[in-house]
Design a protein around this motif. Structure first.
Motif, PDB file in Angstrom:
ATOM      1  N   PHE A 166       0.825  -1.204   0.000  1.00  0.00           N
ATOM      2  CA  PHE A 166       0.000   0.000   0.000  1.00  0.00           C
ATOM      3  C   PHE A 166       0.861   1.256   0.000  1.00  0.00           C
ATOM      4  CE2 PHE A 166      -3.397  -2.849   1.609  1.00  0.00           C
ATOM      5  CZ  PHE A 166      -4.411  -2.465   0.740  1.00  0.00           C
ATOM      6  N   LYS A 167       1.961   1.213   0.733  1.00  0.00           N
ATOM      7  CA  LYS A 167       2.866   2.364   0.751  1.00  0.00           C
ATOM      8  C   LYS A 167       3.434   2.636  -0.636  1.00  0.00           C
ATOM      9  CE  LYS A 167       7.074   2.184   1.431  1.00  0.00           C
ATOM     10  NZ  LYS A 167       8.313   2.290   0.594  1.00  0.00           N
ATOM     11  N   ASN A 168       3.750   1.563  -1.380  1.00  0.00           N
ATOM     12  CA  ASN A 168       4.332   1.729  -2.702  1.00  0.00           C
ATOM     13  C   ASN A 168       3.356   2.315  -3.720  1.00  0.00           C
ATOM     14  OD1 ASN A 168       6.779   0.722  -1.842  1.00  0.00           O
ATOM     15  ND2 ASN A 168       6.379  -1.364  -2.544  1.00  0.00           N
ATOM     16  N   ILE A 169       2.058   2.007  -3.570  1.00  0.00           N
ATOM     17  CA  ILE A 169       1.109   2.554  -4.545  1.00  0.00           C
ATOM     18  C   ILE A 169       0.609   3.940  -4.143  1.00  0.00           C
ATOM     19  CG2 ILE A 169       0.365   0.268  -5.282  1.00  0.00           C
ATOM     20  CD1 ILE A 169      -2.171   0.615  -3.667  1.00  0.00           C
ATOM     21  N   VAL A 170       0.740   4.288  -2.871  1.00  0.00           N
ATOM     22  CA  VAL A 170       0.308   5.620  -2.430  1.00  0.00           C
ATOM     23  C   VAL A 170       1.391   6.656  -2.720  1.00  0.00           C
ATOM     24  CG1 VAL A 170      -0.270   7.041  -0.422  1.00  0.00           C
ATOM     25  CG2 VAL A 170      -1.299   4.782  -0.686  1.00  0.00           C
ATOM     26  N   PHE A 171       2.655   6.290  -2.435  1.00  0.00           N
ATOM     27  CA  PHE A 171       3.757   7.216  -2.642  1.00  0.00           C
ATOM     28  C   PHE A 171       4.473   6.870  -3.933  1.00  0.00           C
ATOM     29  CE2 PHE A 171       3.328   6.873   2.017  1.00  0.00           C
ATOM     30  CZ  PHE A 171       2.999   8.198   2.287  1.00  0.00           C
ATOM     31  N   THR A 172       4.585   7.858  -4.798  1.00  0.00           N
ATOM     32  CA  THR A 172       5.273   7.669  -6.073  1.00  0.00           C
ATOM     33  C   THR A 172       6.782   7.793  -5.850  1.00  0.00           C
ATOM     34  OG1 THR A 172       5.156  10.034  -6.597  1.00  0.00           O
ATOM     35  CG2 THR A 172       3.313   8.646  -7.297  1.00  0.00           C
ATOM     36  N   GLN A 173       7.531   7.509  -6.913  1.00  0.00           N
ATOM     37  CA  GLN A 173       8.987   7.606  -6.806  1.00  0.00           C
ATOM     38  C   GLN A 173       9.442   9.027  -6.499  1.00  0.00           C
ATOM     39  OE1 GLN A 173      10.603   5.987 -10.413  1.00  0.00           O
ATOM     40  NE2 GLN A 173      10.134   3.865  -9.867  1.00  0.00           N
ATOM     41  N   THR A 180       9.638   8.685   3.179  1.00  0.00           N
ATOM     42  CA  THR A 180      10.522   7.903   4.052  1.00  0.00           C
ATOM     43  C   THR A 180      11.076   8.751   5.174  1.00  0.00           C
ATOM     44  OG1 THR A 180      11.136   6.478   2.187  1.00  0.00           O
ATOM     45  CG2 THR A 180      12.589   6.469   4.111  1.00  0.00           C
ATOM     46  N   ASN A 181      11.506   9.976   4.859  1.00  0.00           N
ATOM     47  CA  ASN A 181      12.019  10.877   5.893  1.00  0.00           C
ATOM     48  C   ASN A 181      10.934  11.257   6.892  1.00  0.00           C
ATOM     49  OD1 ASN A 181      14.571  10.886   4.707  1.00  0.00           O
ATOM     50  ND2 ASN A 181      14.092  12.649   3.405  1.00  0.00           N
ATOM     51  N   PHE A 182       9.718  11.437   6.377  1.00  0.00           N
ATOM     52  CA  PHE A 182       8.597  11.771   7.263  1.00  0.00           C
ATOM     53  C   PHE A 182       8.316  10.625   8.243  1.00  0.00           C
ATOM     54  CE2 PHE A 182       4.017  11.511   8.104  1.00  0.00           C
ATOM     55  CZ  PHE A 182       3.823  12.723   8.759  1.00  0.00           C
ATOM     56  N   LEU A 183       8.311   9.402   7.728  1.00  0.00           N
ATOM     57  CA  LEU A 183       8.061   8.249   8.594  1.00  0.00           C
ATOM     58  C   LEU A 183       9.176   8.072   9.609  1.00  0.00           C
ATOM     59  CD1 LEU A 183       6.696   5.647   6.012  1.00  0.00           C
ATOM     60  CD2 LEU A 183       5.403   6.886   7.743  1.00  0.00           C
ATOM     61  N   ARG A 184      10.409   8.294   9.199  1.00  0.00           N
ATOM     62  CA  ARG A 184      11.527   8.166  10.135  1.00  0.00           C
ATOM     63  C   ARG A 184      11.422   9.190  11.259  1.00  0.00           C
ATOM     64  NH1 ARG A 184      16.642   7.489   5.899  1.00  0.00           N
ATOM     65  NH2 ARG A 184      16.232   5.287   5.347  1.00  0.00           N
ATOM     66  N   ALA A 185      10.866  10.357  10.953  1.00  0.00           N
ATOM     67  CA  ALA A 185      10.751  11.399  11.973  1.00  0.00           C
ATOM     68  C   ALA A 185       9.545  11.202  12.881  1.00  0.00           C
ATOM     69  CB  ALA A 185      10.676  12.773  11.297  1.00  0.00           C
ATOM     70  N   THR A 186       8.449  10.680  12.318  1.00  0.00           N
ATOM     71  CA  THR A 186       7.205  10.603  13.095  1.00  0.00           C
ATOM     72  C   THR A 186       7.023   9.285  13.833  1.00  0.00           C
ATOM     73  OG1 THR A 186       6.019   9.853  11.107  1.00  0.00           O
ATOM     74  CG2 THR A 186       6.000  12.218  11.597  1.00  0.00           C
ATOM     75  N   LEU A 187       7.499   8.172  13.265  1.00  0.00           N
ATOM     76  CA  LEU A 187       7.277   6.877  13.910  1.00  0.00           C
ATOM     77  C   LEU A 187       7.878   6.790  15.313  1.00  0.00           C
ATOM     78  CD1 LEU A 187       7.598   4.259  11.023  1.00  0.00           C
ATOM     79  CD2 LEU A 187       5.535   5.015  12.210  1.00  0.00           C
ATOM     80  N   PRO A 188       9.108   7.287  15.547  1.00  0.00           N
ATOM     81  CA  PRO A 188       9.609   7.256  16.931  1.00  0.00           C
ATOM     82  C   PRO A 188       8.746   8.074  17.891  1.00  0.00           C
ATOM     83  CG  PRO A 188      11.407   7.602  15.400  1.00  0.00           C
ATOM     84  CD  PRO A 188      10.141   7.732  14.606  1.00  0.00           C
ATOM     85  N   VAL A 189       8.199   9.187  17.392  1.00  0.00           N
ATOM     86  CA  VAL A 189       7.331  10.007  18.244  1.00  0.00           C
ATOM     87  C   VAL A 189       6.041   9.263  18.577  1.00  0.00           C
ATOM     88  CG1 VAL A 189       6.028  12.172  18.387  1.00  0.00           C
ATOM     89  CG2 VAL A 189       8.292  12.130  17.292  1.00  0.00           C
ATOM     90  N   VAL A 190       5.444   8.644  17.557  1.00  0.00           N
ATOM     91  CA  VAL A 190       4.211   7.876  17.780  1.00  0.00           C
ATOM     92  C   VAL A 190       4.477   6.720  18.733  1.00  0.00           C
ATOM     93  CG1 VAL A 190       2.473   6.415  16.664  1.00  0.00           C
ATOM     94  CG2 VAL A 190       3.243   8.523  15.545  1.00  0.00           C
TER      95      VAL A 190
END
Length: 206
Positions: A166-173, A180-190
Motif C-alpha cells: 500500500f505504501k508503494n502505490i500511495v507514494f510515487t517515486q 521515508t524521511n517523514f516516517l523516520r521522523a514521526t514513527l519514533p514520536v508515535v
C-alpha cells in the motif's frame, strides 16, 4: 521462495507443485484425523449442540467480527488479555460481515492496481499470508476458542508485507524519499506516545 518467483513474474513448476503438495497434505491430514481415526475435536468437546458448533456459516460469520478486533489490536493494542469474550453471530447478516466483504473487494482492487502499475504483488501476498495464517482458527474447523491474541503473531508478518504494498502505490517515486524521511521522523514520536499512554491506561484500569 514462491513469493520471490511471483515477484519476478516468472513461472516455477517446482514451487507450484510444492505449494500444491503442502495443501493436499494438510487437507488429507484433516480428513484422516476427523473421518478415519475420529479424534474428538473442539466441536465435540466445547461446542457440541450449540449454533457455533453445528453451523460453519455461524463460525465464519463470527470470525468476521474477530477479524476487525484483530485489526484494532494491531493499531491500538489495548487492552490486552489472554481470555477474550466474543459474541456468536447467528443472524444471516451483520455489519461485521458487510465490512469484511467490502474489505475483500478493496484489497482485491488494490492488489490488481499494484500489479498493473508496479508489477509487484506485496498486497496480494501479504493479504493471503495474513488470512492463510488465521484460516486454521477461523472456525472452518472449531478449536478451543473464538479469539486469542497470540493467534495474531504469525499473521502480522503478512500484514506488514501488505502495508509495504500500500505504501508503494500511495507514494510515487518522486515523493518516496520525502515520505521515508517523514516516517523516520514521526514513527519514533508515535511509538513514544504509545509507550506513555499504554502504561497509564493500564494503571487507570486497575
Amino acid at each position: 521462495f514462491l513469493f520471490t518467483r511471483l515477484q519476478n513474474n516468472t513461472r516455477n513448476t517446482t514451487g507450484i507443485l510444492t505449494l500444491f503438495a503442502a495443501t493436499l497434505s494438510a487437507v488429507g491430514y484433516l480428513f484422516f484425523r476427523t473421518q478415519i481415526i475420529a479424534i474428538p475435536t473442539s466441536q465435540d468437546i466445547f461446542f457440541a449442540g450449540t449454533a457455533y458448533g453445528e453451523s460453519m456459516f455461524v463460525r465464519l460469520h463470527t470470525f468476521t467480527q474477530a477479524l476487525w478486533i484483530y485489526f484494532k489490536l494491531i493499531v491500538y493494542p489495548y487492552p490486552l488479555h489472554m481470555e477474550r469474550d466474543l459474541d456468536v453471530l447467528t443472524q444471516p447478516i451483520s455489519g461485521w460481515l458487510i465490512a469484511t466483504v467490502l474489505l475483500i473487494f478493496f484489497i482485491t482492487a488494490s492488489a490488481l492496481y499494484e500489479y498493473k502499475k508496479r508489477k509487484t504483488v506485496y498486497i496480494a501476498f501479504g493479504s493471503l499470508w495474513f488470512l492463510g495464517m488465521l484460516l486454521p482458527v477461523s472456525g472452518i474447523v472449531p478449536v478451543n476458542g473464538l479469539i486469542y491474541e497470540h493467534w495474531l503473531y504469525t499473521p502480522l508478518i503478512g500484514f506488514c508485507i501488505a502495508l509495504l504494498g500500500f505504501k508503494n502505490i500511495v507514494f510515487t517515486q518522486k515523493n518516496h524519499a520525502q515520505a521515508t524521511n517523514f516516517l523516520r521522523a514521526t514513527l519514533p514520536v508515535v511509538f513514544g506516545i504509545f509507550m506513555i499512554i499504554l502504561p497509564l491506561s493500564y494503571c487507570a484500569s486497575i
